[in-house]
Design a protein around this motif. Structure first.
Motif, mmCIF file in Angstrom:
data_model
loop_
_atom_site.group_PDB
_atom_site.id
_atom_site.type_symbol
_atom_site.label_atom_id
_atom_site.label_comp_id
_atom_site.label_asym_id
_atom_site.label_seq_id
_atom_site.Cartn_x
_atom_site.Cartn_y
_atom_site.Cartn_z
ATOM 1 N N UNK A 8 68.923 72.357 19.900
ATOM 2 C CA UNK A 8 68.491 71.564 18.750
ATOM 3 C C UNK A 8 67.169 70.857 19.007
ATOM 4 N N UNK A 9 66.242 70.968 18.122
ATOM 5 C CA UNK A 9 64.984 70.241 18.116
ATOM 6 C C UNK A 9 64.503 69.817 19.495
ATOM 7 N N UNK A 10 63.938 70.739 20.233
ATOM 8 C CA UNK A 10 63.422 70.447 21.572
ATOM 9 C C UNK A 10 62.327 69.399 21.507
ATOM 10 N N UNK A 11 62.369 68.451 22.427
ATOM 11 C CA UNK A 11 61.400 67.362 22.437
ATOM 12 C C UNK A 11 60.481 67.394 23.649
ATOM 13 N N UNK A 12 60.926 68.044 24.740
ATOM 14 C CA UNK A 12 60.107 68.120 25.949
ATOM 15 C C UNK A 12 60.666 69.217 26.852
ATOM 16 N N UNK A 13 59.862 69.647 27.812
ATOM 17 C CA UNK A 13 60.348 70.615 28.791
ATOM 18 C C UNK A 13 59.641 70.402 30.106
ATOM 19 N N UNK A 14 60.237 70.952 31.170
ATOM 20 C CA UNK A 14 59.676 70.818 32.507
ATOM 21 C C UNK A 14 60.116 72.021 33.329
ATOM 22 N N UNK A 70 60.713 64.937 34.428
ATOM 23 C CA UNK A 70 59.900 65.152 35.631
ATOM 24 C C UNK A 70 60.830 65.425 36.802
ATOM 25 N N UNK A 71 60.531 66.456 37.569
ATOM 26 C CA UNK A 71 61.339 66.741 38.749
ATOM 27 C C UNK A 71 60.901 65.825 39.886
ATOM 28 N N UNK A 72 61.847 65.455 40.729
ATOM 29 C CA UNK A 72 61.531 64.597 41.868
ATOM 30 C C UNK A 72 60.818 65.427 42.927
ATOM 31 N N UNK A 73 59.627 65.004 43.371
ATOM 32 C CA UNK A 73 58.911 65.757 44.410
ATOM 33 C C UNK A 73 59.778 65.960 45.654
ATOM 34 N N UNK A 74 59.718 67.153 46.190
ATOM 35 C CA UNK A 74 60.479 67.587 47.368
ATOM 36 C C UNK A 74 61.989 67.599 47.145
ATOM 37 N N UNK A 79 67.021 66.951 41.756
ATOM 38 C CA UNK A 79 66.935 65.739 40.927
ATOM 39 C C UNK A 79 65.840 65.830 39.879
ATOM 40 N N UNK A 80 66.140 65.224 38.728
ATOM 41 C CA UNK A 80 65.167 65.166 37.639
ATOM 42 C C UNK A 80 65.239 63.782 37.003
ATOM 43 N N UNK A 81 64.067 63.255 36.680
ATOM 44 C CA UNK A 81 63.975 61.970 35.997
ATOM 45 C C UNK A 81 63.847 62.248 34.503
ATOM 46 N N UNK A 82 64.715 61.606 33.717
ATOM 47 C CA UNK A 82 64.667 61.757 32.265
ATOM 48 C C UNK A 82 64.319 60.403 31.667
ATOM 49 N N UNK A 90 66.628 57.645 33.644
ATOM 50 C CA UNK A 90 67.777 58.049 34.457
ATOM 51 C C UNK A 90 67.351 59.133 35.432
ATOM 52 N N UNK A 91 67.694 58.948 36.701
ATOM 53 C CA UNK A 91 67.470 59.963 37.726
ATOM 54 C C UNK A 91 68.783 60.719 37.866
ATOM 55 N N UNK A 92 68.757 61.982 37.478
ATOM 56 C CA UNK A 92 69.953 62.810 37.486
ATOM 57 C C UNK A 92 70.038 63.654 38.753
ATOM 58 N N UNK A 93 71.217 63.716 39.351
ATOM 59 C CA UNK A 93 71.522 64.649 40.434
ATOM 60 C C UNK A 93 71.981 65.928 39.731
#
Length: 112
Positions: A8-14, A70-74, A79-82, A90-93
């Motif tokens: 549904x209605x994409x707002x961003x991608x990475x 944004x993905x967490x470097x290394x 992990x991804x930051x949303x 939120x930093x997701x595992x």
């Protein structure tokens, strides 16, 4: 590309560097994982698969759209930051599908 239209209605991608995976944020706050399938010769992308994996915004304390990813470097595959439209970060595992850390226990940040 039919699977992509189902989001549904994409707002961003990475893109997750070094992998065939793309994270896509939606207006409802959900984050989905897509996999780019390449031709057997390693060339062009021939299809895009929507995986069953989802990050739900309510577990991060948000009820707004996913505004940035944004993905967490290394830790790109882990992990991804949303950032949500209501200011919640939120930093997701990814593998566990859980929130590893969030801003102010679900309250929006007022300033950075």
């Amino acid at each position: 590309l039919v699977e992509v239209a189902a989001i549904e209605a994409s707002t961003c991608f990475c893109c997750i560097p070094g992998t065939p995976f793309v994270l896509v944020g939606a207006r409802g706050g959900e984050v989905r994982v897509l996999r780019l399938v390449r031709h057997s010769d390693g060339g062009a992308v021939t299809s895009i698969e929507a995986l069953g994996f989802r990050l739900c915004p309510d577990r991060a304390g948000s009820s707004d759209a996913a505004a940035t990813l944004a993905v967490q470097p290394r830790a790109e595959e882990r992990r991804v930051l949303v950032g949500y439209g209501d200011g919640v970060l939120a930093l997701w595992a990814l593998k566990e599908g859980r929130v590893a850390a969030s801003s102010d226990l679900g309250e929006a940040l007022q300033a950075v």
